[in-house]
Design an enzyme around this catalytic site. Structure first.
Site, PDB file in Angstrom:
ATOM      1  N   ASP A  40       7.088   3.485  -5.258  1.00 51.16           N
ATOM      2  CA  ASP A  40       6.415   4.538  -4.601  1.00 51.16           C
ATOM      3  C   ASP A  40       7.291   5.773  -5.246  1.00 51.16           C
ATOM      4  O   ASP A  40       8.389   5.885  -5.436  1.00 51.16           O
ATOM      5  CB  ASP A  40       6.540   4.758  -3.147  1.00 51.16           C
ATOM      6  CG  ASP A  40       5.613   5.968  -2.558  1.00 51.16           C
ATOM      7  OD1 ASP A  40       5.934   6.964  -2.951  1.00 51.16           O
ATOM      8  OD2 ASP A  40       4.810   5.832  -1.660  1.00 51.16           O
ATOM      9  N   ILE A  41       6.468   7.009  -5.733  1.00 49.74           N
ATOM     10  CA  ILE A  41       7.472   7.820  -6.472  1.00 49.74           C
ATOM     11  C   ILE A  41       7.900   9.067  -5.661  1.00 49.74           C
ATOM     12  O   ILE A  41       8.587   9.712  -5.965  1.00 49.74           O
ATOM     13  CB  ILE A  41       6.687   8.623  -7.726  1.00 49.74           C
ATOM     14  CG1 ILE A  41       5.339   9.045  -7.205  1.00 49.74           C
ATOM     15  CG2 ILE A  41       6.471   7.597  -8.893  1.00 49.74           C
ATOM     16  CD1 ILE A  41       4.502   9.983  -8.273  1.00 49.74           C
ATOM     17  N   GLN A 103      -3.149   9.130   5.318  1.00 48.74           N
ATOM     18  CA  GLN A 103      -3.415   8.689   4.436  1.00 48.74           C
ATOM     19  C   GLN A 103      -3.831   9.989   3.365  1.00 48.74           C
ATOM     20  O   GLN A 103      -4.490  10.630   3.287  1.00 48.74           O
ATOM     21  CB  GLN A 103      -4.785   7.788   4.179  1.00 48.74           C
ATOM     22  CG  GLN A 103      -5.163   7.051   2.953  1.00 48.74           C
ATOM     23  CD  GLN A 103      -6.441   6.220   3.037  1.00 48.74           C
ATOM     24  OE1 GLN A 103      -7.050   6.002   4.120  1.00 48.74           O
ATOM     25  NE2 GLN A 103      -6.611   5.325   2.038  1.00 48.74           N
ATOM     26  N   HIS A 109      -3.567   0.760   0.373  1.00 50.94           N
ATOM     27  CA  HIS A 109      -2.368   0.306  -0.107  1.00 50.94           C
ATOM     28  C   HIS A 109      -1.550   0.134   1.314  1.00 50.94           C
ATOM     29  O   HIS A 109      -1.904   0.757   2.395  1.00 50.94           O
ATOM     30  CB  HIS A 109      -1.850   1.147  -0.861  1.00 50.94           C
ATOM     31  CG  HIS A 109      -1.732   2.546  -0.534  1.00 50.94           C
ATOM     32  ND1 HIS A 109      -2.726   3.408  -0.421  1.00 50.94           N
ATOM     33  CD2 HIS A 109      -0.819   3.391   0.134  1.00 50.94           C
ATOM     34  CE1 HIS A 109      -2.291   4.638  -0.144  1.00 50.94           C
ATOM     35  NE2 HIS A 109      -1.330   4.629   0.523  1.00 50.94           N
ATOM     36  N   HIS A 111       2.342   0.359   2.347  1.00 50.19           N
ATOM     37  CA  HIS A 111       3.587   0.681   2.160  1.00 50.19           C
ATOM     38  C   HIS A 111       4.764  -0.517   2.629  1.00 50.19           C
ATOM     39  O   HIS A 111       4.613  -0.948   3.718  1.00 50.19           O
ATOM     40  CB  HIS A 111       4.248   1.930   2.955  1.00 50.19           C
ATOM     41  CG  HIS A 111       3.374   3.412   2.737  1.00 50.19           C
ATOM     42  ND1 HIS A 111       3.947   4.236   1.769  1.00 50.19           N
ATOM     43  CD2 HIS A 111       2.062   3.591   2.860  1.00 50.19           C
ATOM     44  CE1 HIS A 111       3.010   5.129   1.678  1.00 50.19           C
ATOM     45  NE2 HIS A 111       1.861   4.612   2.495  1.00 50.19           N
TER      46      HIS A 111
HETATM   47  P1  5GP Z   1      -0.648   7.373   1.674  1.00 50.53           P
HETATM   48  O1  5GP Z   1       0.052   8.800   1.993  1.00 50.53           O
HETATM   49  O2  5GP Z   1      -1.917   7.608   1.297  1.00 50.53           O
HETATM   50  O3  5GP Z   1      -0.357   6.468   2.723  1.00 50.53           O
HETATM   51  O4  5GP Z   1       0.535   6.779   0.559  1.00 50.53           O
HETATM   52  C1  5GP Z   1       0.325   7.500  -0.872  1.00 50.53           C
HETATM   53  C2  5GP Z   1       1.467   7.055  -1.335  1.00 50.53           C
HETATM   54  O5  5GP Z   1       1.249   7.044  -2.892  1.00 50.53           O
HETATM   55  C3  5GP Z   1       2.644   8.248  -1.114  1.00 50.53           C
HETATM   56  O6  5GP Z   1       3.758   7.663  -0.437  1.00 50.53           O
HETATM   57  C4  5GP Z   1       2.947   8.773  -2.452  1.00 50.53           C
HETATM   58  O7  5GP Z   1       4.108   8.878  -2.621  1.00 50.53           O
HETATM   59  C5  5GP Z   1       2.550   7.799  -3.534  1.00 50.53           C
HETATM   60  N1  5GP Z   1       1.790   8.291  -4.725  1.00 50.53           N
HETATM   61  C6  5GP Z   1       1.208   9.240  -4.675  1.00 50.53           C
HETATM   62  N2  5GP Z   1       0.791   9.318  -6.103  1.00 50.53           N
HETATM   63  C7  5GP Z   1       1.584   8.356  -6.775  1.00 50.53           C
HETATM   64  C8  5GP Z   1       1.482   7.959  -8.427  1.00 50.53           C
HETATM   65  O8  5GP Z   1       1.117   8.677  -9.046  1.00 50.53           O
HETATM   66  N3  5GP Z   1       2.376   7.031  -8.754  1.00 50.53           N
HETATM   67  C9  5GP Z   1       3.077   6.314  -7.700  1.00 50.53           C
HETATM   68  N4  5GP Z   1       4.015   5.122  -7.973  1.00 50.53           N
HETATM   69  N5  5GP Z   1       3.164   6.574  -6.229  1.00 50.53           N
HETATM   70  C10 5GP Z   1       2.227   7.701  -5.784  1.00 50.53           C
END
Ligand code: 5GP
Ligand code: ZN
Length: 148
Positions: A40-41, A103, A109, A111
């Site tokens: 995760d970035i 999300q 995905h 984590h």
């Molecule tokens: P969500 O908020 O949908 O549960 O998690 C999305 C995750 O994707 C976040 O933790 C965010 O940091 C990560 N993320 C968003 N864009 C990118 C990307 O371009 N590359 C990577 N490696 N992670 C990403």
């Protein structure tokens, strides 16, 4: 050799589909026929990674059982690797299903978040709620609603 999702399993506007297709860069940790795991970035702790199915699907409510099983197994492999290589003290799995549940990327995905005891530099995480006893009548009513 990992399978390439067929066009109907790709959303051309999805950044995670672009990572699967290697059109966007990522630090890949694990891959198999169905899944890809990568860093995760915006890490919540040192080593925070994500596991996703190769095939595009929005969230927990839409993912198929085979992809879900493969993603959970990949998350388990990663948790073991984090424990071994990063010497973390614990691991959280987190899935956000829907914008109100945090999300932000609408390609399913999980984590995988390594946790470090008494180490705020590597692990500043805190529980997002304050545990407190619930009202038993409310808990019973919700259970009845779920079981109806
Ligand atoms: P969500 O908020 O949908 O549960 O998690 C999305 C995750 O994707 C976040 O933790 C965010 O940091 C990560 N993320 C968003 N864009 C990118 C990307 O371009 N590359 C990577 N490696 N992670 C990403
Ligand atoms: Zn996607």
């Amino acid at each position: 050799m990992a399978s390439i999702p067929t066009p109907e399993h790709v959303d051309p506007d999805c950044i995670f589909c672009k990572i699967v297709a290697r059109e966007l860069p990522a630090f890949v940790l694990d891959e198999d026929e169905r899944t890809l795991a990568f860093m995760d970035i915006n890490p919540a702790s040192r080593g925070h990674a994500l596991v996703m199915p190769r095939a595009h699907t929005q969230d927990l409510l839409t993912i198929g059982p085979e992809d879900l099983q493969a993603a959970v197994q990949s998350a388990q492999r990663l948790a073991a690797r984090m424990t071994d290589r990063l010497r973390c003290d614990g691991v959280n799995l987190l899935n956000c299903c829907g914008a109100p549940a945090w999300q932000t990327v609408f390609h399913f995905h999980i984590h995988v978040i390594p946790r470090y005891k008494d180490d705020p530099a590597r692990d500043p995480l805190r529980l997002p709620w304050i545990p407190a006893p619930g009202n038993m009548d409310d808990i019973k009513a919700v259970a009845e609603e779920l079981n109806a």
